[in-house]
Design an enzyme around this catalytic site. Structure first.
Site, mmCIF file in Angstrom:
data_model
loop_
_atom_site.group_PDB
_atom_site.id
_atom_site.type_symbol
_atom_site.label_atom_id
_atom_site.label_comp_id
_atom_site.label_asym_id
_atom_site.label_seq_id
_atom_site.Cartn_x
_atom_site.Cartn_y
_atom_site.Cartn_z
ATOM 1 N N CYS A 112 -63.353 22.433 84.862
ATOM 2 C CA CYS A 112 -64.517 22.783 84.637
ATOM 3 C C CYS A 112 -64.795 23.754 83.231
ATOM 4 O O CYS A 112 -63.937 24.491 83.143
ATOM 5 C CB CYS A 112 -65.281 23.527 85.986
ATOM 6 S SG CYS A 112 -67.013 24.131 85.483
ATOM 7 N N CYS A 114 -69.770 26.981 81.925
ATOM 8 C CA CYS A 114 -70.320 28.182 81.461
ATOM 9 C C CYS A 114 -70.139 28.307 80.075
ATOM 10 O O CYS A 114 -70.739 28.749 79.212
ATOM 11 C CB CYS A 114 -69.442 29.271 82.039
ATOM 12 S SG CYS A 114 -67.695 29.275 82.058
ATOM 13 N N CYS A 172 -78.646 38.417 80.594
ATOM 14 C CA CYS A 172 -78.673 37.028 80.670
ATOM 15 C C CYS A 172 -77.797 36.623 81.895
ATOM 16 O O CYS A 172 -76.826 37.081 82.021
ATOM 17 C CB CYS A 172 -77.692 36.480 79.365
ATOM 18 S SG CYS A 172 -77.570 34.634 78.951
ATOM 19 N N CYS A 200 -72.947 38.266 72.862
ATOM 20 C CA CYS A 200 -73.719 37.957 74.309
ATOM 21 C C CYS A 200 -74.985 38.528 74.327
ATOM 22 O O CYS A 200 -75.168 39.517 73.881
ATOM 23 C CB CYS A 200 -72.726 38.674 75.097
ATOM 24 S SG CYS A 200 -73.213 38.613 76.827
ATOM 25 N N ASP A 226 -69.394 50.541 87.531
ATOM 26 C CA ASP A 226 -69.631 50.390 86.454
ATOM 27 C C ASP A 226 -69.287 51.447 85.261
ATOM 28 O O ASP A 226 -68.814 51.156 84.311
ATOM 29 C CB ASP A 226 -71.017 49.898 86.256
ATOM 30 C CG ASP A 226 -71.549 49.291 85.026
ATOM 31 O OD1 ASP A 226 -70.477 48.809 84.534
ATOM 32 O OD2 ASP A 226 -72.399 49.598 84.439
ATOM 33 N N CYS A 270 -74.607 32.001 81.788
ATOM 34 C CA CYS A 270 -73.042 31.471 82.292
ATOM 35 C C CYS A 270 -72.755 31.598 83.781
ATOM 36 O O CYS A 270 -71.955 31.124 84.347
ATOM 37 C CB CYS A 270 -72.044 32.121 81.388
ATOM 38 S SG CYS A 270 -72.062 33.906 81.577
#
Ligand code: B12
Ligand code: SF4
Ligand code: SF4
Length: 321
Positions: free
Chosen positions: A196, A199, A246, A219, A138, A249
Site C-alpha cells: 500500500c 498515504c 491535516c 506538511c 507530546d 494521510c
C-alpha cells in the site's frame, strides 16, 4: 489492551496486569510496557535533522540525544508505560472548507491526557510504593511512536503514524516513565503496510520524501500549527482548505477506513466552534475573545495571529477555486 497472562506467576507480572487494568479503567484505549534501550533508528533521526526536515522546530535538535537514548530522559527509569487514546469522531466531508484536524475538535489533549497520566502514575506508586514516575504527552524528549511500537501497540506506517491494528492511527500517545518493575511487552515487529502507498500518493503537498520520511516543512500540519510569520504564496497554496492541521494521510489509510471507530469518550466530544469555525468570525476576534473561546484548545499554539493567517489563506484559496 495487549494479551496478558490470566494467571501471572510472579509479583511483577501480577502488578503489570493490575496496572493495565487500571489504565483501561482510567479511559486509555490501549496500554503496553516498553523497554528503554537505544533507538535503532537513531541514525535515521540524525539524517532527518541534518536534511533540515524539522524546519523551525529547533527543539527537536536540542532533544535529539535523549530521543535516541530514552533511558537518559529519566535517570534510573526501568520502563515506559505507553498508552493510546482514540480521538476519531467518524468520517468527514473531504471537500469542506476551513477543515480542522480531528485531534483538535475538543479540549486540548495535553490537558486531558496529562490528568489521566497522573492518575496512572498514582496507580504505579500504589503498586510499587516509593516508585518514581514522569508523565509525558507530546511535550518532552520522548520518541513516543517508537516507544509505542516497542510496547507492542502497533507499527510505524509509511505515513510515519503509529498504527494500532485494532484502533487505527487516530490516537494520542501518552507515556509514564518509571523506575518500578513491570513486565515489558513484545515489540510490534510486523510492518502491515505491505505494498500500500495510499498515504504517500494522497498527501496534498507531496510532503513524503520517501516511505517513513516526512519533510515537515511541506506538511500542512507544520505550516498551520508550528510555523510562525506570514505564509509565502507557495505555502498559502499548500494549505488548501485546511485551517488547522491535516488528516489526509490518515483519512486514506485502510487501517482507519476499515477498523477505526468513533470514540465514545465524553471528554473528547467535539466542541462546535472547533470542528468547523466560522472563518469570517475568527478573523474578527480580538485577543480577549480568542482567549475566552480557544484558550484551552489546540488553537492556542498558533494563537490569534497564526489562526488569522490560516483563515486568510483558506479564504484566499477558496476564492481562487
Ligand atoms: C514534531 C512532531 C510533528 C511534526 C513532524 C511529524 C513527523 N512525522 O515527524 C509535524 C508538525 C509535521 C507533526 C504533524 C502531526 N502530528 Co505530530 N508530533 C511531533 C512530535 C512532537 C515529535 C515527532 C518527531 O520526533 N519527529 C521526527 C521523526 C523522525 O521522528 P518520529 O516521527 O518519532 O519517527 C521515529 C520513527 O519513525 C523511527 N524511524 C525513522 N526512520 C524510520 C524508518 C523506518 C523504516 C521505520 C520503521 C522507522 C523509522 O525513528 C524516529 C525516531 O524514533 C511527536 C511527539 C513526540 N514527542 O514524539 C508528535 C506526534 C508524533 N504527532 C502526533 C500527531 C497526532 C500529529 C498529526 C496527526 C496532527 C494533525 N492531524 O495535524 C500530524 C501527522 C503528520 C504525520 N504524518 O506525521 C502524534 C502521533 C500519534 C500516532 N498515533 O502516531 C504524536 C506522537 C503526539 C502525541 N503524543 O500523540 N507532528
Ligand atoms: S498531515 Fe497532510 S500534509 Fe502532512 S504529511 Fe499527512 S497528508 Fe501530507
Ligand atoms: S495508507 Fe497504506 S502505506 Fe500509508 S500508513 Fe496506511 S497502510 Fe501504510
Amino acid at each position: 489492551m495487549n494479551d496478558v497472562e490470566e494467571r501471572p506467576r510472579d509479583e511483577t507480572s501480577r502488578n503489570t496486569l493490575k496496572l493495565k487494568r487500571r489504565a483501561t479503567a482510567i479511559g486509555f484505549d490501549a496500554v503496553g510496557i516498553a523497554t528503554l534501550e537505544p533507538d535503532a533508528h537513531a541514525a535515521d533521526f540524525d539524517q532527518w535533522l541534518a536534511a533540515g526536515y524539522a524546519g523551525t522546530m529547533t527543539y527537536l535538535h536540542r532533544q535529539a540525544a535523549k530521543r535516541k537514548q530514552p533511558r537518559h530522559i529519566m535517570p534510573d527509569a526501568a520502563v515506559a508505560v505507553v498508552t493510546l487514546t482514540n480521538y476519531w469522531h467518524g468520517p468527514v466531508d473531504p471537500g469542506a472548507d476551513g477543515r480542522v484536524a480531528q485531534y483538535a475538535w475538543s479540549t486540548d489533549y495535553h490537558r486531558v491526557l496529562s490528568a489521566r497520566l497522573e492518575r496512572l502514575a498514582d496507580a504505579v506508586k500504589e503498586l510499587a510504593p516509593g516508585a518514581r514516575t514522569r508523565c509525558y504527552v507530546d511535550t518532552g524528549p520522548v520518541p513516543e511512536r517508537e516507544l509505542a511500537r516497542r510496547a507492542g501497540l502497533g507499527w510505524i506506517g509509511k505515513n510515519t503514524m503509529l498504527i494500532d491494528p485494532v484502533i487505527g492511527s487516530f490516537t494520542f500517545i501518552g507515556t509514564v516513565l518509571t523506575d518500578a518493575a513491570f513486565t515489558p511487552d513484545l515489540p510490534f515487529a510486523a510492518d502491515r503496510c505491505g505494498t500500500c502507498r495510499a498515504c504517500l500518493d494522497a498527501c496534498p503537498t507531496d510532503a513524503f520524501v520517501a516511505p517513513h520520511i516526512l519533510d515537515a516543512r511541506r506538511c500542512i500540519s507544520y505550516l498551520t500549527i508550528e510555523s510562525r510569520g506570514p505564509f509565502t504564496s507557495q505555502q498559502q497554496e499548500q494549505v488548501g482548505e485546511w485551517l488547522f492541521g491535516c488528516d489526509v494521510c490518515q483519512d486514506v489509510c485502510p487501517w482507519n477506513v476499515r477498523f477505526a471507530g468513533p470514540t465514545p469518550d465524553p471528554v473528547l466530544a467535539p466542541r462546535a466552534p472547533l470542528a468547523g469555525p466560522d472563518l469570517d468570525q475568527l478573523q474578527k476576534l480580538d485577543a480577549a475573545e480568542f482567549e475566552a473561546r480557544y484558550g484551552d484548545t489546540p488553537f492556542e499554539r498558533p494563537g490569534l495571529v497564526g489562526m488569522r493567517r490560516n483563515a486568510a489563506a483558506v479564504r484566499a484559496n477558496r476564492g481562487a477555486k
